[in-house]
Write a protein that holds these residues in place. Structure first.
Motif, PDB file in Angstrom:
ATOM      1  N   PHE A  93       9.127   7.835   6.634  1.00  0.00           N
ATOM      2  CA  PHE A  93       8.218   7.101   5.762  1.00  0.00           C
ATOM      3  C   PHE A  93       8.939   6.553   4.534  1.00  0.00           C
ATOM      4  O   PHE A  93       8.630   5.467   4.075  1.00  0.00           O
ATOM      5  CB  PHE A  93       7.059   7.993   5.327  1.00  0.00           C
ATOM      6  CG  PHE A  93       5.957   8.075   6.341  1.00  0.00           C
ATOM      7  CD1 PHE A  93       4.630   7.976   5.964  1.00  0.00           C
ATOM      8  CD2 PHE A  93       6.233   8.256   7.680  1.00  0.00           C
ATOM      9  CE1 PHE A  93       3.613   8.054   6.900  1.00  0.00           C
ATOM     10  CE2 PHE A  93       5.240   8.343   8.625  1.00  0.00           C
ATOM     11  CZ  PHE A  93       3.910   8.235   8.238  1.00  0.00           C
ATOM     12  N   SER A  94       9.887   7.303   3.996  1.00  0.00           N
ATOM     13  CA  SER A  94      10.612   6.800   2.822  1.00  0.00           C
ATOM     14  C   SER A  94      11.512   5.628   3.202  1.00  0.00           C
ATOM     15  O   SER A  94      11.739   4.733   2.388  1.00  0.00           O
ATOM     16  CB  SER A  94      11.417   7.910   2.162  1.00  0.00           C
ATOM     17  OG  SER A  94      12.497   8.306   2.964  1.00  0.00           O
ATOM     18  N   CYS A  95      12.004   5.613   4.425  1.00  0.00           N
ATOM     19  CA  CYS A  95      12.853   4.500   4.866  1.00  0.00           C
ATOM     20  C   CYS A  95      12.041   3.251   5.172  1.00  0.00           C
ATOM     21  O   CYS A  95      12.529   2.141   5.028  1.00  0.00           O
ATOM     22  CB  CYS A  95      13.648   4.900   6.101  1.00  0.00           C
ATOM     23  SG  CYS A  95      14.873   6.144   5.756  1.00  0.00           S
ATOM     24  N   LEU A  96      10.811   3.434   5.597  1.00  0.00           N
ATOM     25  CA  LEU A  96       9.965   2.295   5.973  1.00  0.00           C
ATOM     26  C   LEU A  96       8.821   2.091   4.996  1.00  0.00           C
ATOM     27  O   LEU A  96       7.767   1.595   5.370  1.00  0.00           O
ATOM     28  CB  LEU A  96       9.417   2.504   7.390  1.00  0.00           C
ATOM     29  CG  LEU A  96      10.454   2.541   8.498  1.00  0.00           C
ATOM     30  CD1 LEU A  96       9.796   2.820   9.833  1.00  0.00           C
ATOM     31  CD2 LEU A  96      11.222   1.244   8.555  1.00  0.00           C
ATOM     32  N   GLN A  97       9.012   2.439   3.740  1.00  0.00           N
ATOM     33  CA  GLN A  97       7.920   2.381   2.788  1.00  0.00           C
ATOM     34  C   GLN A  97       7.407   0.968   2.563  1.00  0.00           C
ATOM     35  O   GLN A  97       6.211   0.783   2.357  1.00  0.00           O
ATOM     36  CB  GLN A  97       8.318   3.033   1.480  1.00  0.00           C
ATOM     37  CG  GLN A  97       9.506   2.432   0.795  1.00  0.00           C
ATOM     38  CD  GLN A  97       9.910   3.233  -0.412  1.00  0.00           C
ATOM     39  OE1 GLN A  97       9.054   3.653  -1.157  1.00  0.00           O
ATOM     40  NE2 GLN A  97      11.192   3.454  -0.591  1.00  0.00           N
ATOM     41  N   MET A  98       8.251  -0.038   2.607  1.00  0.00           N
ATOM     42  CA  MET A  98       7.769  -1.404   2.412  1.00  0.00           C
ATOM     43  C   MET A  98       6.899  -1.849   3.582  1.00  0.00           C
ATOM     44  O   MET A  98       5.885  -2.489   3.400  1.00  0.00           O
ATOM     45  CB  MET A  98       8.944  -2.379   2.252  1.00  0.00           C
ATOM     46  CG  MET A  98       9.752  -2.156   1.015  1.00  0.00           C
ATOM     47  SD  MET A  98       8.729  -2.374  -0.444  1.00  0.00           S
ATOM     48  CE  MET A  98       9.827  -1.765  -1.683  1.00  0.00           C
ATOM     49  N   THR A  99       7.303  -1.505   4.778  1.00  0.00           N
ATOM     50  CA  THR A  99       6.543  -1.904   5.947  1.00  0.00           C
ATOM     51  C   THR A  99       5.220  -1.154   6.027  1.00  0.00           C
ATOM     52  O   THR A  99       4.179  -1.748   6.296  1.00  0.00           O
ATOM     53  CB  THR A  99       7.356  -1.603   7.235  1.00  0.00           C
ATOM     54  OG1 THR A  99       8.631  -2.203   7.101  1.00  0.00           O
ATOM     55  CG2 THR A  99       6.660  -2.141   8.454  1.00  0.00           C
ATOM     56  N   LEU A 100       5.260   0.152   5.791  1.00  0.00           N
ATOM     57  CA  LEU A 100       4.071   0.976   5.976  1.00  0.00           C
ATOM     58  C   LEU A 100       3.103   0.931   4.796  1.00  0.00           C
ATOM     59  O   LEU A 100       1.899   1.018   4.996  1.00  0.00           O
ATOM     60  CB  LEU A 100       4.493   2.428   6.213  1.00  0.00           C
ATOM     61  CG  LEU A 100       5.315   2.687   7.468  1.00  0.00           C
ATOM     62  CD1 LEU A 100       5.809   4.115   7.483  1.00  0.00           C
ATOM     63  CD2 LEU A 100       4.510   2.382   8.711  1.00  0.00           C
ATOM     64  N   PHE A 101       3.616   0.808   3.584  1.00  0.00           N
ATOM     65  CA  PHE A 101       2.769   0.983   2.415  1.00  0.00           C
ATOM     66  C   PHE A 101       2.589  -0.286   1.586  1.00  0.00           C
ATOM     67  O   PHE A 101       2.050  -0.234   0.502  1.00  0.00           O
ATOM     68  CB  PHE A 101       3.323   2.104   1.532  1.00  0.00           C
ATOM     69  CG  PHE A 101       3.411   3.399   2.267  1.00  0.00           C
ATOM     70  CD1 PHE A 101       2.270   4.074   2.643  1.00  0.00           C
ATOM     71  CD2 PHE A 101       4.641   3.924   2.616  1.00  0.00           C
ATOM     72  CE1 PHE A 101       2.339   5.251   3.341  1.00  0.00           C
ATOM     73  CE2 PHE A 101       4.716   5.113   3.315  1.00  0.00           C
ATOM     74  CZ  PHE A 101       3.569   5.780   3.679  1.00  0.00           C
ATOM     75  N   GLN A 102       3.032  -1.409   2.075  1.00  0.00           N
ATOM     76  CA  GLN A 102       2.838  -2.678   1.393  1.00  0.00           C
ATOM     77  C   GLN A 102       2.210  -3.671   2.373  1.00  0.00           C
ATOM     78  O   GLN A 102       2.803  -4.690   2.698  1.00  0.00           O
ATOM     79  CB  GLN A 102       4.177  -3.234   0.875  1.00  0.00           C
ATOM     80  CG  GLN A 102       4.956  -2.332  -0.019  1.00  0.00           C
ATOM     81  CD  GLN A 102       4.382  -2.267  -1.418  1.00  0.00           C
ATOM     82  OE1 GLN A 102       3.665  -3.151  -1.854  1.00  0.00           O
ATOM     83  NE2 GLN A 102       4.688  -1.199  -2.133  1.00  0.00           N
ATOM     84  N   PRO A 103       0.996  -3.398   2.858  1.00  0.00           N
ATOM     85  CA  PRO A 103       0.415  -4.271   3.884  1.00  0.00           C
ATOM     86  C   PRO A 103       0.149  -5.690   3.387  1.00  0.00           C
ATOM     87  O   PRO A 103       0.054  -6.614   4.177  1.00  0.00           O
ATOM     88  CB  PRO A 103      -0.883  -3.567   4.258  1.00  0.00           C
ATOM     89  CG  PRO A 103      -1.201  -2.690   3.104  1.00  0.00           C
ATOM     90  CD  PRO A 103       0.110  -2.315   2.479  1.00  0.00           C
ATOM     91  N   HIS A 104       0.049  -5.875   2.075  1.00  0.00           N
ATOM     92  CA  HIS A 104      -0.199  -7.212   1.547  1.00  0.00           C
ATOM     93  C   HIS A 104       1.055  -8.086   1.567  1.00  0.00           C
ATOM     94  O   HIS A 104       0.963  -9.289   1.381  1.00  0.00           O
ATOM     95  CB  HIS A 104      -0.729  -7.114   0.110  1.00  0.00           C
ATOM     96  CG  HIS A 104       0.245  -6.479  -0.834  1.00  0.00           C
ATOM     97  ND1 HIS A 104       0.423  -5.108  -0.892  1.00  0.00           N
ATOM     98  CD2 HIS A 104       1.102  -7.019  -1.723  1.00  0.00           C
ATOM     99  CE1 HIS A 104       1.340  -4.838  -1.806  1.00  0.00           C
ATOM    100  NE2 HIS A 104       1.774  -5.978  -2.322  1.00  0.00           N
ATOM    101  N   MET A 105       2.216  -7.477   1.791  1.00  0.00           N
ATOM    102  CA  MET A 105       3.455  -8.244   1.842  1.00  0.00           C
ATOM    103  C   MET A 105       3.497  -9.018   3.154  1.00  0.00           C
ATOM    104  O   MET A 105       3.213  -8.475   4.211  1.00  0.00           O
ATOM    105  CB  MET A 105       4.673  -7.331   1.750  1.00  0.00           C
ATOM    106  CG  MET A 105       4.715  -6.471   0.512  1.00  0.00           C
ATOM    107  SD  MET A 105       4.819  -7.409  -0.994  1.00  0.00           S
ATOM    108  CE  MET A 105       6.555  -7.658  -1.080  1.00  0.00           C
TER     109      MET A 105
END
Length: 185
Positions: free
Chosen positions: A47-59
């Protein structure tokens, strides 16, 4: 930080629960606890490695074209230790000591728990397999970050991270192996 830890805890426990039902029923309580900790730790690293993908759905994801792929590969730090030494010298020159944590300490510490958990789970694990694991896991992490870089352009992908994470894993493994050897005497 809670954005990563809470979902990692839930996913790690869920994966452990499935594995417990399918594979781990006949293991000892100690071994099951170690497996549970390992699954939670693995989910937290993922999860820390994929935080932008998983936790920034508006991106918005970037279109994957030949140009974006070529640019992502150009941005990879291919030469070992070149970026690391450059970053450390910049930190020293500009007196930004807090950045030293992110550049040096964090990558080394990331996989240290793996260097302890794996030999606890698999006591007969040979050093060669541990060395292989210590390099394959960070390589997989960097490949995940490369994929994220291809779609979001947020991660710096570097061979230095693979080396530092492997060093951290092997350092923890070495200290653990020495401590276990002393304990058995």
């Amino acid at each position: 930080m809670d954005r990563i830890l809470v979902p990692a805890l839930i996913v790690g426990l869920a994966v452990y629960g499935v594995c417990l039902l399918v594979f781990l029923r006949r293991k000892s309580l100690r071994r099951n606890i170690l497996f549970c900790i390992t699954f939670i730790y693995g989910a937290a690293v993922l999860f820390s490695c994929l935080q932008m993908t998983l936790f920034q759905p508006h991106m918005r994801t970037m279109p994957m074209t030949a140009e974006t792929v070529a640019e992502a590969f150009r941005q990879i730090g291919w030469i070992p230790l070149q970026n690391l030494f450059g970053s450390i010298s910049r930190i020293i020159r500009e007196h930004q000591w807090n950045h030293l944590f992110y550049v040096l300490v964090q990558p080394i510490a990331l996989l240290m728990p793996l260097g302890i958990l794996l030999p606890l789970l698999f006591p007969r694990m040979k050093t060669g397999r541990m060395v292989l694991t210590a390099f394959v896991v960070p390589l997989a992490i960097e490949l995940l970050q490369l994929w994220e870089n291809l779609t979001f352009r947020f991660h710096w992908v570097s061979i230095d991270d693979v080396l530092l994470e492997a060093v951290g894993c092997l350092l923890a493994y070495g200290v653990f192996a020495l401590a276990r050897r002393q304990y058995r005497r």
